[in-house]
Write an enzyme that holds these catalytic residues in place. Sequence first.
Site, PDB file in Angstrom:
ATOM      1  N   GLY A   1     -30.557  38.661   5.623  1.00 20.90           N
ATOM      2  CA  GLY A   1     -29.878  38.614   4.331  1.00 20.90           C
ATOM      3  C   GLY A   1     -29.854  37.217   3.751  1.00 20.90           C
ATOM      4  N   ALA A   2     -31.016  36.545   3.763  1.00 22.69           N
ATOM      5  CA  ALA A   2     -31.067  35.123   3.409  1.00 22.69           C
ATOM      6  C   ALA A   2     -31.379  34.860   1.945  1.00 22.69           C
ATOM      7  CB  ALA A   2     -32.126  34.425   4.272  1.00 22.69           C
TER       8      ALA A   2
ATOM      9  N   GLY B   1     -26.126  34.657  -1.750  1.00 24.37           N
ATOM     10  CA  GLY B   1     -24.812  34.488  -1.152  1.00 24.37           C
ATOM     11  C   GLY B   1     -24.810  33.519   0.009  1.00 24.37           C
TER      12      GLY B   1
ATOM     13  N   GLY C   1     -26.091  33.894   2.917  1.00 22.27           N
ATOM     14  CA  GLY C   1     -27.374  33.812   3.600  1.00 22.27           C
ATOM     15  C   GLY C   1     -28.255  32.727   3.027  1.00 22.27           C
TER      16      GLY C   1
ATOM     17  N   SER D   1     -16.006  40.565   9.406  1.00 23.64           N
ATOM     18  CA  SER D   1     -15.022  40.409   8.326  1.00 23.64           C
ATOM     19  C   SER D   1     -13.627  40.586   8.890  1.00 23.64           C
ATOM     20  CB  SER D   1     -15.282  41.447   7.236  1.00 23.64           C
ATOM     21  OG  SER D   1     -14.257  41.422   6.255  1.00 23.64           O
TER      22      SER D   1
ATOM     23  N   TYR E   1     -17.021  50.007   4.583  1.00 23.27           N
ATOM     24  CA  TYR E   1     -17.345  48.619   4.941  1.00 23.27           C
ATOM     25  C   TYR E   1     -16.466  48.142   6.096  1.00 23.27           C
ATOM     26  CZ  TYR E   1     -17.197  43.507   4.441  1.00 23.27           C
ATOM     27  OH  TYR E   1     -17.205  42.148   4.678  1.00 23.27           O
TER      28      TYR E   1
END
Length: 270
Positions: free
Chosen positions: A10-11, A14, A16, A143, A166
């Site tokens: 996920g780079a 955000g 990442g 999280s 989530y």
Amino acid sequence: MTQRTTLITGATQGMGRALALDLAARGGTVLLHGRDPGRLEAVADEARAAAPDTTVRTYLADLSDLDQVRAMADRIRTSEPHLDGLINNAVAGGGAEPLTRELSRQGHELRFAVNHLAPYALTRDLLPLLISSAPARVINVASVGQEAIDFDNVMLERDYEGLRAYCRSKLAMIMATFELAAELRGTGVTVNTLHPAHLMDTDGVRAYGLTPVTGTEEGVRPTVRLLLDPELATTTGRYFDRFTDTRAHEQAYDTEARERLMKLTHGLIA
């Protein structure tokens, strides 16, 4: 740091993207994962321009498809001589339409698939490379938002809501972290998880309708600490709230619940 090789999922946006630029500035080799080829190459070009002496390579895969997760792991094992760090950062948030239940390519609830099944499957497929590269560290970005998993409704076919999905998926990630850390004791591979920062300025936070309260750099610092701090070289199987080693949701310490989760997980990724 100059000899390290780290993979970040996920780079492309955000935290990442911020992690990619931070680690690129430290040298070595940085492996960037994304699902959009244009955005992935843009971040890679940005990292190369900012740190021309750092090696940057890219790996394309949609983590909502376990077949693509496996294929990416195969490419990494074939192409990379070693892997010192894996940051499972990619995430599916609560969604812009939180009452719309979405499914992965294999038909699993999307958040459970992307936030739990994919990082677990990727880590397990990369274990031979991580173990041969030891000491190595796996960081699972979880999280503080955690909710107990209902094993009679794991895929939330009833009472679906995006943030609930989530929070349950992130607790599943934490529980799997604890199980994998115990399995890997003595191999030189540590596995830890953290809540990096509260409501960072990301597309996912804004898409759900929440107001960001901090920048992504605030999440980068505790994440990179878990990856590089020499004092944490042997720390494993822990959950951190930013810099503090603390307790996760109580279900994470329920051995029966963890066994049920891992039996389900292994069946779904088989």
